[in-house]
Design a protein around this motif. Structure first.
Motif, mmCIF file in Angstrom:
data_model
loop_
_atom_site.group_PDB
_atom_site.id
_atom_site.type_symbol
_atom_site.label_atom_id
_atom_site.label_comp_id
_atom_site.label_asym_id
_atom_site.label_seq_id
_atom_site.Cartn_x
_atom_site.Cartn_y
_atom_site.Cartn_z
ATOM 1 N N ALA A 74 1.485 -11.886 -19.045
ATOM 2 C CA ALA A 74 2.356 -9.865 -19.676
ATOM 3 C C ALA A 74 0.975 -9.074 -19.377
ATOM 4 N N PRO A 94 -2.124 -2.732 -13.575
ATOM 5 C CA PRO A 94 -1.960 -1.381 -14.174
ATOM 6 C C PRO A 94 -3.500 -1.121 -15.048
ATOM 7 N N VAL A 96 -4.001 0.960 -17.676
ATOM 8 C CA VAL A 96 -4.168 0.575 -18.867
ATOM 9 C C VAL A 96 -3.811 -0.641 -19.702
ATOM 10 N N ASP A 101 -2.367 -8.883 -26.640
ATOM 11 C CA ASP A 101 -1.431 -9.228 -27.290
ATOM 12 C C ASP A 101 -1.418 -10.414 -28.294
ATOM 13 N N PRO B 166 14.819 -11.118 -21.018
ATOM 14 C CA PRO B 166 14.704 -10.610 -21.633
ATOM 15 C C PRO B 166 14.049 -9.031 -22.123
ATOM 16 N N GLN B 174 7.714 -2.125 -12.991
ATOM 17 C CA GLN B 174 7.353 -1.844 -11.894
ATOM 18 C C GLN B 174 7.687 -0.593 -11.517
ATOM 19 N N GLN B 177 6.943 2.084 -14.069
ATOM 20 C CA GLN B 177 5.874 2.136 -14.374
ATOM 21 C C GLN B 177 5.260 3.609 -13.782
ATOM 22 N N ALA B 186 1.015 6.255 -18.256
ATOM 23 C CA ALA B 186 -0.276 5.772 -17.851
ATOM 24 C C ALA B 186 0.675 4.012 -18.832
ATOM 25 N N ALA B 187 1.876 3.502 -18.351
ATOM 26 C CA ALA B 187 2.657 2.127 -19.165
ATOM 27 C C ALA B 187 2.420 1.223 -18.076
ATOM 28 N N ALA B 188 1.791 -0.494 -18.138
ATOM 29 C CA ALA B 188 1.968 -1.300 -17.246
ATOM 30 C C ALA B 188 3.263 -2.194 -17.433
ATOM 31 N N PRO B 189 4.140 -2.545 -16.536
ATOM 32 C CA PRO B 189 5.401 -2.832 -16.423
ATOM 33 C C PRO B 189 5.900 -4.058 -17.879
ATOM 34 N N GLU B 190 4.568 -4.382 -18.735
ATOM 35 C CA GLU B 190 4.881 -5.314 -20.336
ATOM 36 C C GLU B 190 4.768 -4.683 -21.215
ATOM 37 N N GLN B 191 4.562 -3.269 -21.413
ATOM 38 C CA GLN B 191 4.834 -2.101 -22.002
ATOM 39 C C GLN B 191 6.163 -1.111 -21.950
ATOM 40 N N HIS B 350 1.426 -2.344 -26.056
ATOM 41 C CA HIS B 350 1.672 -4.094 -25.706
ATOM 42 C C HIS B 350 2.569 -4.658 -26.784
ATOM 43 N N GLU B 351 1.707 -4.627 -28.283
ATOM 44 C CA GLU B 351 1.977 -5.063 -29.688
ATOM 45 C C GLU B 351 3.183 -4.763 -29.749
ATOM 46 N N GLN B 354 6.475 -6.362 -27.088
ATOM 47 C CA GLN B 354 6.658 -7.690 -28.067
ATOM 48 C C GLN B 354 7.588 -8.245 -28.220
ATOM 49 N N ASP B 358 11.082 -9.242 -28.520
ATOM 50 C CA ASP B 358 11.740 -10.630 -28.974
ATOM 51 C C ASP B 358 12.976 -9.747 -29.791
ATOM 52 N N ARG B 359 12.716 -8.616 -30.229
ATOM 53 C CA ARG B 359 13.998 -8.498 -30.942
ATOM 54 C C ARG B 359 15.425 -8.471 -30.366
ATOM 55 N N MET B 361 15.675 -10.100 -27.592
ATOM 56 C CA MET B 361 16.411 -11.098 -27.339
ATOM 57 C C MET B 361 17.126 -12.087 -28.315
#
Lengths: 483, 483
Positions: A74, A94, A96, A101, B166, B174, B177, B186-191, B350-351, B354, B358-359, B361
């Motif tokens: 993640a 990355p 950042v 989380d 999802p 990526q 990114q 700056a944004a990681a893939p999970e963001q 990140h938060e 996530q 989920d939404r 999904m």
């Protein structure tokens, strides 16, 4: 220092873990591995130890390792390659990284709907997923999809770049008209709205026809994702006990009088998770109750094409009886062609179809016409029925043997299914516990608690006969059920 | 009887229309044509008279004919072929026909957001759509999309049939990114969470971060679809006057204190409909106000790739200043690659990412990985920038000439745009009236009233410089503005 070596399964990868530090073991593992990747001690592309090997080497539970690896995925440090394990990400990590989380942290701790769905869809390197809701990918129509994509790529480029119409690609809706006509459901193309799968269809219907605070009935057990989806809309979700031939009608009548539901969502054919189908008598009574209590019946027929025909299992569709007056019919192709296409549809009255098309426009403008052209091509070429017949035959070949084997190891099955991919088995113990044990061994189970809006512990679980052909699954189940 | 002949433009097709029957002219036309198709007097595949020819032959307004043809399309009797007119449907007309659909009936009567969007996306054979929000399809990357589809069709079939994850196809995230890094975000893939276009992204963000009754700020004028989308969620939508360099800050401050908004949605770069961009000073003040009044800024950067760079027009992105703390950044490829792919994305903390994953999904499970693989392929091959540079050059070639011609026929443009496809022109009269006149001549205008949450009549309208290169557009505008 062991730390500077490249990881081998037997070699401790991170510094000694402390059980007294106040920091959880997973936190320590995540922190240590992240630091090693940042410091390039672990280089990109390196394979991580397997979950079991890591657990053994560091004397932690595999559960803790799964949780740690997940969090590293993640955060962009690791990637999981299906069936091949975890690897240090190829790209530079990355720059950042925010605080950990919380949603990811609790990922494996709370076993709820979101947990199961996340795990089903996160492409983790599970060895086996006997709880999965989908068929093995090699059973689906990858070659047909590939052919259709090639054909579409040769069409005039202009057709690929336009928005398409919000209601959906018209030739596909014309094909769906024929498909529905074969089920004796008369629906003109303008009564059909395409959606990104049945999941989006359920969301759109619930948004259009309920207000926050309204009640939605679902079967208990039923496809669990919709519980979360409806709850997110502020709906009260109430389960109607599902028996082998349909809902408990007495409960339905009483609860309808009590709660005045707006919608009742039901799988009439090959109910998920039991693979049973609705009797004609119950179908009629459901429609009578819907009329009496003025609710809409949402018939989710996603398993339609896995049904082998009325000679094998009686089949009555609510929409066939009602002709789309009080019934909103949902269908899709994620179970048989390719989940990836995200092509589903809603068939309903002219007036509701127009409302849903307008809502779809506000919600997502249009669905991807490329996916709809692919499904159109597959349907119009007439090979679809042959493809689904083949899937049904494969399931038939596995079914009785697999059910016998389940019974041999101590699982109880009330209604032995005669069609479909699911068996709703009774393990005689809390399947939440069983699922947690399974997860520690890289097996994904679908515990019964998830299939009930009550989310209460259950001794049931859903098993997918197409996804339990590996000895490891049976070894686990046999051992777990002996204890 | 003239009725039994095949239609020719000059020949009355339907029986004499009565203005005294109590039945509207459009109702009479629809009923007569439907009966002739049912009776096979009009055979499938027959070309219908053009709107103008029909109007002349029956002495009705073209407006009435458009409405009638539309309803016949909606009921499955006719089909419209873009640029080629209306035809009797090839397939047998459907057997089921319910009562006329009230929503369709009023389709051309009420000129509201739904009306405009429906008309933009219904693939009607408009000759010209100077009000459109998209570039001509031949400007987009049809060939690139076709190539990517072919390449994807050659991949392992298994990759085509799975659900995907999802959050969205990881290699695409990526690539995004990197794309964001080039904008100093700056944004990681999970963001990053992929969506079915920016429209779905706006809907998802509003659903996740507002409750019914909450206030959402938008610019006035702004992209109108979201007004309806937010209103459907029960939000109060309030417009902030948009000036050439960004919002009216005094109004923003006052209204924020008064209404405590949860979100403020803004195009920072190439604002729709004015093609102006936000100044750095205003960007900073917006973020200060967001902090003071605790609202989230949703930066819709759908026109990002049409911006020619800071040398031509200053450009400040809120997400670049704020680094995704208070700003949720939205992007997509519908304007530059292909609308059809429905590929957009959200970049956030990140938060929040996530929560949104989920939404997503719950709402739609996954987005189509095929579309995401196509965009990934185009981005990773490095031809995307060249493609968008070419679009920018084409717009540049047209812009000053087109703006001069607009001014010559009496349109006023306060801020002559230096980039983008839109001009926010002042016609000096109610553009709702102008749009109705245009529609009767098969021209789609985008009247200013639609771009304001107030929906009040406006003398403004949005014109798309890439969509007004036909003399018919100018003939209409010149004549209409002389009256």
């Amino acid at each position: 220092m062991a730390n500077t070596q490249s990881p081998t399964p037997a070699m401790p990868l991170v510094a000694l873990l402390s059980r007294e530090s106040g920091e959880s073991l997973a936190d320590q593992i995540v922190r240590s591995i992240a630091a090693r990747i940042d410091d390039k001690v672990l280089r990109s592309g390196a394979r991580m130890p397997s979950i079991r090997a890591f657990a053994q080497a560091h004397r932690v539970s595999p559960f803790t390792v799964v949780a740690s690896y997940d969090r590293l995925v993640a955060r962009g440090y690791l990637e999981s390659r299906r069936g091949a394990g975890f690897y240090v990400r190829e790209k530079a990590a990355p720059v950042v990284r925010s605080a950990p989380d919380p949603a990811v942290e609790q990922g494996t701790a709370a076993m709820d709907v979101t947990w199961l769905v996340r795990n089903m869809f996160r492409q983790a390197p599970y060895q086996q997923m006997p709880g999965t809701g989908v068929l093995p990918s090699e059973w689906l129509d990858g070659a047909g999809i590939a052919n259709a994509l090639r054909a579409i790529s040769r069409q005039h480029p202009g057709t690929l770049v336009n928005y398409g119409v919000p209601q959906g690609f018209l030739p596909l809706r014309q094909q769906l008209q024929e498909k529905l006509a074969a089920l004796d459901i008369a629906a003109a193309p303008e009564q059909i709205v395409t959606t990104a799968g049945v999941t989006q269809a359920l969301d759109m219907v619930a948004r259009e026809f309920t207000q926050p605070g309204d009640t939605i009935f679902v079967d208990d057990p039923a496809w669990f994702l919709m519980f979360g989806s409806f709850a997110a809309l502020g709906a009260r979700v109430i389960g109607i006990p599902r028996l082998a031939d349909g809902p408990d009608l007495q409960a339905l009548a009483q609860l309808a009088a009590l709660h005045q539901p707006k919608l009742y969502v039901i799988n009439s054919v090959l109910h998920n998770p039991s693979s049973t189908s609705l009797s004609a008598a119950k179908a009629f009574q459901i429609l009578r109750l819907a009329e009496e209590h003025d609710f809409i019946v949402v018939e989710d027929d996603i398993y339609c094409d896995l049904h082998p025909g009325p000679a094998i299992q009686p089949v009555t569709r609510l929409a066939t009886m009602d002709q789309l007056r009080r019934v909103i019919y949902l269908g899709g192709f994620s179970k048989t062609l390719a989940a990836n296409l995200r092509v589903g549809y809603i068939a309903t009255s002219h007036e509701r179809a127009q409302r849903l098309a307008d809502r779809k426009m506000l919600q997502t403008l249009t669905t991807s016409e490329i996916g709809e052209r692919v499904v159109y091509k597959v349907l119009s070429e007439g090979t679809f029925r042959k493809h689904t017949d083949r899937i049904c035959s494969r399931l038939d070949e596995l079914r009785s043997r697999t059910v016998r084997q389940m019974e041999r190891i101590g699982l109880k099955i009330d209604a032995t299914p005669v069609a479909g991919m699911f068996v709703w088995a009774d393990a005689g113990r809390d399947t939440n516990v069983l699922a947690a044990q399974a997860m520690a061994q890289d097996l994904l189970l679908a515990p019964g608690s998830l299939f009930s809006p009550s989310q209460l512990p259950s001794s049931r679980m859903r098993l997918n006969i197409a996804a339990m052909q590996e000895p490891a699954v049976w070894r686990f189940l046999e051992k777990a059920l002996q204890n």
